[in-house]
Design a protein around this motif. Structure first.
Motif, short mmCIF file in Angstrom:
data_model
loop_
_atom_site.label_atom_id
_atom_site.label_comp_id
_atom_site.label_asym_id
_atom_site.label_seq_id
_atom_site.Cartn_x
_atom_site.Cartn_y
_atom_site.Cartn_z
N ALA A 12 2.79 10.77 12.92
CA ALA A 12 1.73 9.77 12.74
C ALA A 12 2.31 8.37 12.52
O ALA A 12 1.89 7.41 13.16
N VAL A 13 3.28 8.28 11.61
CA VAL A 13 3.85 6.96 11.29
C VAL A 13 4.58 6.38 12.50
O VAL A 13 4.45 5.19 12.82
N SER A 14 5.34 7.19 13.20
CA SER A 14 6.09 6.71 14.37
C SER A 14 5.17 6.23 15.47
O SER A 14 5.40 5.17 16.08
N ALA A 15 4.10 6.98 15.73
CA ALA A 15 3.16 6.60 16.79
C ALA A 15 2.45 5.30 16.46
O ALA A 15 2.30 4.41 17.32
N VAL A 16 2.03 5.16 15.21
CA VAL A 16 1.32 3.93 14.82
C VAL A 16 2.26 2.74 14.80
O VAL A 16 1.91 1.65 15.26
N ARG A 17 3.47 2.93 14.31
CA ARG A 17 4.44 1.82 14.31
C ARG A 17 4.71 1.33 15.73
O ARG A 17 4.84 0.13 15.97
N ALA A 18 4.83 2.26 16.66
CA ALA A 18 5.08 1.86 18.05
C ALA A 18 3.89 1.09 18.62
O ALA A 18 4.06 0.20 19.46
N ALA A 19 2.69 1.43 18.17
CA ALA A 19 1.49 0.78 18.68
C ALA A 19 1.27 -0.60 18.07
O ALA A 19 0.73 -1.50 18.73
N VAL A 20 1.69 -0.79 16.81
CA VAL A 20 1.47 -2.07 16.12
C VAL A 20 2.78 -2.50 15.44
O VAL A 20 2.88 -2.54 14.22
N PRO A 21 3.80 -2.83 16.23
CA PRO A 21 5.09 -3.20 15.64
C PRO A 21 4.97 -4.37 14.67
O PRO A 21 4.26 -5.34 14.93
N GLY A 22 5.64 -4.23 13.53
CA GLY A 22 5.63 -5.28 12.53
C GLY A 22 4.51 -5.19 11.53
O GLY A 22 4.51 -5.93 10.53
N VAL A 23 3.54 -4.31 11.76
CA VAL A 23 2.43 -4.15 10.84
C VAL A 23 2.76 -3.02 9.86
O VAL A 23 3.12 -1.93 10.29
N PRO A 24 2.65 -3.26 8.55
CA PRO A 24 2.96 -2.19 7.58
C PRO A 24 2.05 -0.98 7.76
O PRO A 24 0.85 -1.12 8.01
N VAL A 25 2.64 0.21 7.63
CA VAL A 25 1.91 1.47 7.80
C VAL A 25 2.09 2.32 6.55
O VAL A 25 3.22 2.54 6.11
N GLY A 26 0.98 2.79 5.99
CA GLY A 26 1.04 3.62 4.79
C GLY A 26 0.29 4.92 4.96
O GLY A 26 -0.55 5.07 5.85
N VAL A 27 0.60 5.88 4.09
CA VAL A 27 -0.03 7.20 4.12
C VAL A 27 -0.54 7.55 2.73
O VAL A 27 -0.24 6.88 1.74
N THR A 28 -1.30 8.62 2.67
CA THR A 28 -1.76 9.16 1.40
C THR A 28 -0.74 10.12 0.80
O THR A 28 0.11 10.65 1.52
N THR A 29 -0.84 10.35 -0.52
CA THR A 29 -0.15 11.48 -1.15
C THR A 29 -1.16 12.26 -1.97
O THR A 29 -0.84 12.83 -3.02
N GLY A 30 -2.41 12.31 -1.53
CA GLY A 30 -3.49 12.93 -2.28
C GLY A 30 -3.22 14.38 -2.65
O GLY A 30 -2.70 15.16 -1.84
N ALA A 31 -3.60 14.76 -3.86
CA ALA A 31 -3.34 16.10 -4.36
C ALA A 31 -4.09 17.17 -3.58
O ALA A 31 -3.70 18.34 -3.61
N TRP A 32 -5.18 16.78 -2.90
CA TRP A 32 -5.91 17.79 -2.11
C TRP A 32 -5.05 18.34 -0.97
O TRP A 32 -5.27 19.44 -0.50
N ALA A 33 -4.07 17.57 -0.52
CA ALA A 33 -3.18 18.04 0.55
C ALA A 33 -2.17 19.05 0.03
O ALA A 33 -1.89 20.06 0.68
N THR A 34 -1.60 18.76 -1.14
CA THR A 34 -0.63 19.65 -1.80
C THR A 34 -0.89 19.58 -3.30
O THR A 34 -0.46 18.63 -3.96
N PRO A 35 -1.61 20.54 -3.85
CA PRO A 35 -2.02 20.44 -5.25
C PRO A 35 -0.88 20.39 -6.26
O PRO A 35 -0.99 19.68 -7.27
N ASP A 36 0.21 21.12 -6.04
CA ASP A 36 1.29 21.15 -7.02
C ASP A 36 2.09 19.84 -6.98
O ASP A 36 2.65 19.50 -5.93
N PRO A 37 2.17 19.11 -8.10
CA PRO A 37 2.87 17.81 -8.09
C PRO A 37 4.34 17.91 -7.70
O PRO A 37 4.85 17.03 -7.00
N ARG A 38 5.02 18.95 -8.15
CA ARG A 38 6.44 19.08 -7.82
C ARG A 38 6.64 19.33 -6.33
O ARG A 38 7.56 18.77 -5.71
N ALA A 39 5.75 20.12 -5.75
CA ALA A 39 5.81 20.35 -4.31
C ALA A 39 5.51 19.07 -3.55
O ALA A 39 6.11 18.77 -2.51
N ARG A 40 4.56 18.30 -4.09
CA ARG A 40 4.20 17.03 -3.44
C ARG A 40 5.38 16.06 -3.47
O ARG A 40 5.69 15.41 -2.47
#
Length: 236
Positions: free
Chosen positions: A61-89
């Motif tokens: 996801a990050v690589s594809a978006v960076r290639a589409a909008v070079p120079g624009v900052p790209v961020g993601v979530t770390t929401g607990a719903w994706a991986t509930p255990d904090p250590r695993a996250r």
């Protein structure tokens, strides 16, 4: 700064034209940046369209978006719903082979400081997500690393516009001791009133299909770019 939030934890059941794949996210990001977005926030998805923090999905996801909008900052979530255990996250963050420019950490979730520490180890900027109506603001302000975050996401969860505006004012006051840049945003029916408040206070803002599925006039939003164009008209 106006950030576009491309998809969020939504599914196609809620929004048939929601971008899910890396290729779809790239197209959506390109169109949104052309419409006036200056930063991109996205949720990487697995093959079933669910949020994931797995390294391969984040890299794609990050690589594809960076290639589409070079120079624009790209961020993601770390929401607990994706991986509930904090250590695993936190371990997933440490396993990322392609690192985003920033990642959001929700401070009302267990293990927020642990996930944030992993992001700092990787040199990834932190967007500290502070939900209204929770103890997140105090937990964040008391965290010794609060001064190291990229920005604070003041996230207004109240859906009634007037309630949301009152909650926003209270949360902004609570966050004053943090002394960090603030991105203020609402959701659903409160998204546009809160964006207007952010504009009036000269705060960073965001808009996109994660937060709202309709334009200011109530018409369904055809895509993220349409939401960004409407936001730009409000911000001026």
């Amino acid at each position: 700064m106006l950030q576009v939030c491309l998809n969020g934890a939504r599914s196609r059941a809620e929004c048939p034209h929601l971008p899910l794949t890396a290729a779809e996210l790239a197209v959506a990001a390109r169109e949104a940046v052309a419409a006036g977005a200056e930063d991109v926030h996205l949720h990487p998805k697995d093959r079933d369209g669910r949020d994931t923090l797995e390294a391969a999905a984040v890299a794609a996801a990050v690589s594809a978006v960076r290639a589409a909008v070079p120079g624009v900052p790209v961020g993601v979530t770390t929401g607990a719903w994706a991986t509930p255990d904090p250590r695993a996250r936190a371990a997933q963050v440490r396993s990322w082979t392609v690192v985003p420019d920033h990642a959001s950490v929700n401070w009302h979730e267990d293990g927020a400081a642990e996930v944030a520490a992993a992001l700092l180890e990787r040199g990834i900027g932190i967007e500290a997500g502070i939900y209204s109506g929770t103890s997140a603001a105090q937990r964040f302000v008391n965290w010794p690393g609060s001064g190291r975050v990229l920005r604070v996401l003041a996230e207004i969860t109240e859906s009634a516009p007037q309630d949301a505006l009152h909650a926003a004012a209270a949360l902004l006051e609570e966050l004053e001791p943090a002394a960090r840049p603030i991105l203020l945003h609402g959701e659903a029916t409160a998204a546009w009133p809160v964006l207007r408040l952010a504009a009036s206070r000269r705060l960073d803002a965001r808009i996109g299909l994660e937060d709202v599925l309709h334009l200011p006039d109530g018409a369904p939003a055809p895509d993220n770019a349409a939401l960004v164009r409407a936001a730009r008209q409000i911000i001026g």
